[in-house]
Design a protein around this motif. Structure first.
Motif, short mmCIF file in Angstrom:
data_model
loop_
_atom_site.label_atom_id
_atom_site.label_comp_id
_atom_site.label_asym_id
_atom_site.label_seq_id
_atom_site.Cartn_x
_atom_site.Cartn_y
_atom_site.Cartn_z
N ASP A 37 0.66 -1.28 -0.02
CA ASP A 37 -0.11 0.11 -0.14
C ASP A 37 0.86 1.24 -0.15
O ASP A 37 0.28 2.28 -0.31
N GLY A 38 2.11 1.19 0.17
CA GLY A 38 2.99 2.17 0.12
C GLY A 38 2.89 2.79 -1.32
O GLY A 38 3.58 3.91 -1.50
N GLY A 39 2.55 2.15 -2.25
CA GLY A 39 2.59 2.55 -3.59
C GLY A 39 1.19 3.00 -4.16
O GLY A 39 0.98 3.36 -5.40
N ILE A 40 0.28 2.98 -3.27
CA ILE A 40 -1.17 3.44 -3.68
C ILE A 40 -1.18 4.83 -4.11
O ILE A 40 -1.88 5.09 -4.97
N ALA A 41 -0.56 5.57 -3.36
CA ALA A 41 -0.50 7.04 -3.72
C ALA A 41 -0.07 7.48 -5.09
O ALA A 41 -1.01 8.10 -6.03
N LEU A 42 0.71 7.05 -5.48
CA LEU A 42 1.14 7.02 -7.13
C LEU A 42 -0.02 6.64 -8.01
O LEU A 42 -0.13 7.49 -8.82
N GLY A 43 -0.53 5.62 -7.70
CA GLY A 43 -1.67 5.10 -8.50
C GLY A 43 -2.96 6.01 -8.33
O GLY A 43 -3.70 6.38 -9.55
N GLN A 44 -3.12 6.75 -7.17
CA GLN A 44 -4.45 7.35 -7.02
C GLN A 44 -4.01 8.75 -8.08
O GLN A 44 -5.04 9.40 -8.60
#
Ligand code: ZN
Ligand code: ZN
Ligand code: FE
Length: 783
Positions: A760-767
């Motif tokens: 989930d540390g990568g979620i912000a980029l996807g958002q």
């Protein structure tokens, strides 16, 4: 053992590889481009090199092994007067480069003022602090333009001393002369300091009384560690809690006090030689350990009778998380000790890392025996980053020190909107936030799980700090679609307070896939495989075993794991035995409760089983999930590996670590029909094998293989050539490497994460991507 350096993904069937490298540091005007040209042509690689606003940009293309060699030699053979502060390598699809050229400078890229990450001590500074003749002998705050603190001391831009935590220290005449001399290594080194004018150390007792100062403080701290004390050490981006790694009682005491019953502790080892005594180290892993980012690297443990590292550092784990000293303070302390130390983040269980010494006295009261502190303020917390080598390349699992706040540059075709600004607030666990300015996405340092008040406060700080630092006013705030996530609530509030700003909510697994696509510069259509523990699904159930076909307009859920119930909801997230019971109930109904020979059933009392039976029969507090993470939990319970987990992902790690990769035999079968990947056939065979007393090592391997064949089956059914693997499950090295290999054998092109975490540390980029896609779609439909 999953930690062995094997990487089955590197097979001969591989297409030519393209490697992009962005190098920041003293790399212009020192012969760097001719050096790159010579090295690339010597290795027979095509591509280009140029000067860019960030430093030097390179692309090489050719056989993968040559590109790997290029990457290693880039650092070891670089020109004498150059220094590398950051090196980002990304593997991409071949672009068909021919020949190698030195291109004109790339002057029209976004000239966004960049804040550099914190950089590990350079060899020159290291030499100085161990040289008795040097005026910085044993000075723990030595730095130069090639190394030292950056992001952790920057208050505002531009990056000048007056805008950093060093503003309170006035340079002495000698430091000033270095700072003003263009020929000096410390010319305009903003944190420049020396024993006469810079910050200094103090050793405090638990009440904040000063015990020692300066070098005596450092020596006394080393002595305390040697005696088995727990020492809180104020470092670069926050406090560590340190304890001698050979001292079983001390390590256990730290576990008890930190309420970190079972999570593995990270280690700091005095030298590479010491790392080799305890761990397997490949060439790439060595590069990572010694890189300017100096992250924690997960390495295969060597079982060694004379080990100075006790088992309780990482019980039952075949890996150790190891880093080398990365500041002069750490170099001096570890040299003084000459022993491995546990260096875990200075916090209580899930809170964010402490940064201020007064605050540390309070928050770490009862945990640390003494405090080694200093008077250089830490402007923002930055944890140690964690990386692991997967399928022959670097995979960042926690992105913080050394990486943050470097931007991920989006392929320009992805964006037809150059000016919009999107702030993405991430998920709930392993939270990080991201801000896009043009085609650059600044991903924040790791913040953590938003479970405690201090964590939430840290999240608020970072989410407000990032736009302020870049003087950007977000037009879109992107958040997870989960209505109750605290990050989502924050986004709603901010939108309400900012006229002109809009909220875009993004389905969790769609964000996972977009993040992986962004990093690999993939355009739709792509088949995304998003496997993780938990994410809010569009139908209100808990998703986590998703196959999403991403198109230019959005996504379609083309397949998913067959759902099962989690009796007890939230509580089932921490108890693999509950996931297993839900799975058995879905398979056998009431008959599941007769399977008392299974370790799952044996792990409950009769009263507990009665309650759970009612929950399942009445479907009360027993939500449906299609999560692969929970399927891993269930298997861990059925194999008798773990019934109650100490932390998120622990049971999945048990299943990964026990899997014997050489175990022969057919994989279990998953059935694919109407877009539902059904584990029922697997369950029958698994129970049969348990009854036959087959070893868990074999069962776990067959389970991994079944999941991989499931991915290949869906990929065949969907027919997209490109498959992006995202979500926390792909931190599992065995699963990822096997999936990459089998997809390639099946004629597909697999992609997975590199510099942004799959969790989930990568979620912000996807958002961020979803936010700008939403805007782009609206604009095109208005035309
Ligand atoms: Zn230096
Ligand atoms: Zn000075
Ligand atoms: Fe997730």
């Amino acid at each position: 053992m999953t930690c062995a350096p094997a990487s089955p993904a590197t097979t001969a069937s591989e297409a030519p590889a393209r490697l992009r490298v962005t190098i920041r540091g003293a790399v212009q005007g020192v012969g760097f481009r001719p050096f790159v040209y010579r090295l690339a042509t010597e290795l027979g690689l095509a591509g280009w090199v140029n000067n860019s606003p960030q430093g030097v940009g390179v692309e090489v293309e050719g056989p993968r092994a040559s590109a790997e060699e290029f990457l290693l030699r880039l650092e070891t053979e670089k020109p004498p007067h150059s220094s590398i502060q950051s090196l980002e390598a990304t593997w991409l699809d071949a672009a068909g480069h021919r020949g190698f050229e030195i291109r004109a400078s790339d002057g029209d890229g976004e000239r966004t003022a960049l804040v550099l990450p914190d950089i590990a001590t350079c060899p020159d500074c290291r030499r100085e602090i161990f040289d008795p003749a040097n005026r910085r002998y044993r000075y723990p705050f030595t730095n130069c333009t090639h190394c030292g603190p950056r992001f952790s001391i920057t208050e505002a831009l531009p990056y000048d001393r007056a805008n950093t935590a060093m503003k309170a220290f006035t340079m002495c005449a000698q430091c000033r002369a270095e700072y003003d001399d263009p020929r000096d290594r410390r010319f305009h080194a903003q944190p420049n300091a020396c024993p006469a004018c810079g910050p200094h150390l103090e050793l405090w007792d638990a009440d904040g009384r000063r015990l020692e100062t300066r070098d005596a403080a450092l020596r006394a701290a080393a002595e305390a560690l040697r005696r088995g004390a727990i020492v809180a050490v104020k470092g670069l981006g926050g406090f560590h809690l340190m304890v001698a790694a050979h001292d079983e009682r001390a390590v256990r005491r730290l576990r008890e006090r930190k309420q970190r019953e079972e999570k593995p502790f990270a280690l700091m080892l005095p030298s590479l030689r010491s790392v080799r005594e305890h761990c397997e180290v490949s060439v790439l892993e060595e590069r990572l350990l010694r890189s300017p980012e100096a992250p924690i690297v997960l390495l295969g443990k060597i079982v060694n009778r004379h080990s100075q590292i006790v088992d309780s550092v990482a019980t039952g784990n075949p890996c150790l998380g190891v880093m080398l000293p990365y500041t002069p303070l750490h170099h001096l302390l570890l040299a003084e000790l000459a022993l491995p130390v546990v260096a875990t983040s200075g916090n209580r269980s899930d809170e964010p890392i402490c940064t201020d010494e007064r605050e540390a006295l309070e928050r770490l009261a009862g945990v640390a025996d003494v405090f080694l502190v200093h008077n250089r303020p830490i402007v923002r917390h930055v944890d140690d980053s964690i990386v692991r080598v997967v399928a022959g390349r670097e995979l960042v699992l926690r992105r913080a020190r050394g990486f943050a706040p470097l931007p991920v540059t989006l392929k320009s075709e992805t964006r037809n909107l150059k000016s919009e600004i999107v702030l993405a607030v991430g998920a709930h666990l392993k939270n990080s936030v991201a801000l896009s300015v043009g085609n650059q996405v600044f991903v924040s340092q790791h913040i953590g799980d938003l479970e405690t008040a201090p964590a939430l406060a840290a999240f608020h700080r970072v989410a407000d700090d990032l736009p302020r630092l870049y003087e950007a006013r977000p037009q879109i705030i992107a958040a997870d679609a989960h209505p109750d996530y605290l990050s989502t609530r924050f986004a709603r509030q901010r939108v309400a307070q900012s006229p002109g700003a809009r909220l875009v909510t993004v389905q969790h697994h769609y964000a996972h896939v977009l993040s992986c696509m962004a990093e690999n510069e993939l355009e739709p259509p792509v088949l995304g495989v998003a496997w993780d523990g938990t994410g809010y699904g569009l139908d209100g159930t808990i998703w986590g075993g998703e196959f999403l076909r991403v198109t230019p307009d959005g996504f379609e859920r083309v397949a998913h794991l067959r759902p099962f119930r989690l009796p007890g909801g939230e509580q089932a997230m921490r108890e693999p035995r509950r996931a297993a019971l839900g799975l058995l109930y879905e398979c056998f109904g009431e008959a599941a409760f007769a399977l008392t020979r299974l370790p799952t059933l044996a792990a409950f009392s009769a009263a507990e089983l009665r309650t759970l039976r009612q929950m399942l029969a009445r479907t009360v507090n027993a939500p449906l999930t299609s999560s692969v993470g929970r399927l891993f939990d269930a298997v861990a319970s059925l194999l008798g590996l773990r019934q109650v987990a100490g932390f998120e992902g622990q049971a999945a790690m048990d299943v990964e670590f026990v899997a014997d990769t050489d175990a022969a035999g057919e994989p279990y079968e998953l059935d694919l029909s109407d877009g539902v990947l059904d584990w029922t056939p697997m369950m029958h065979d698994l129970l049969h094998d348990i009854d036959e007393h087959l070893p868990p090592a074999t069962l776990a391997a067959k389970f991994h293989h079944a999941l991989v064949e499931g991915i290949v089956a869906v990929a065949r059914a969907v027919g997209e050539e490109r498959v992006a693997l995202a979500g926390g499950c792909f931190q599992n090295r065995y699963l990822t490497e096997r999936a990459v290999q089998r997809l390639r054998e099946g004629g597909f092109r697999p992609y997975w994460h590199q510099r942004v975490p799959p969790n989930d540390g990568g979620i912000a980029l996807g958002q961020v991507l979803a936010g700008s896609r939403a805007l782009a779609l609206e604009e095109s439909s208005c035309v």
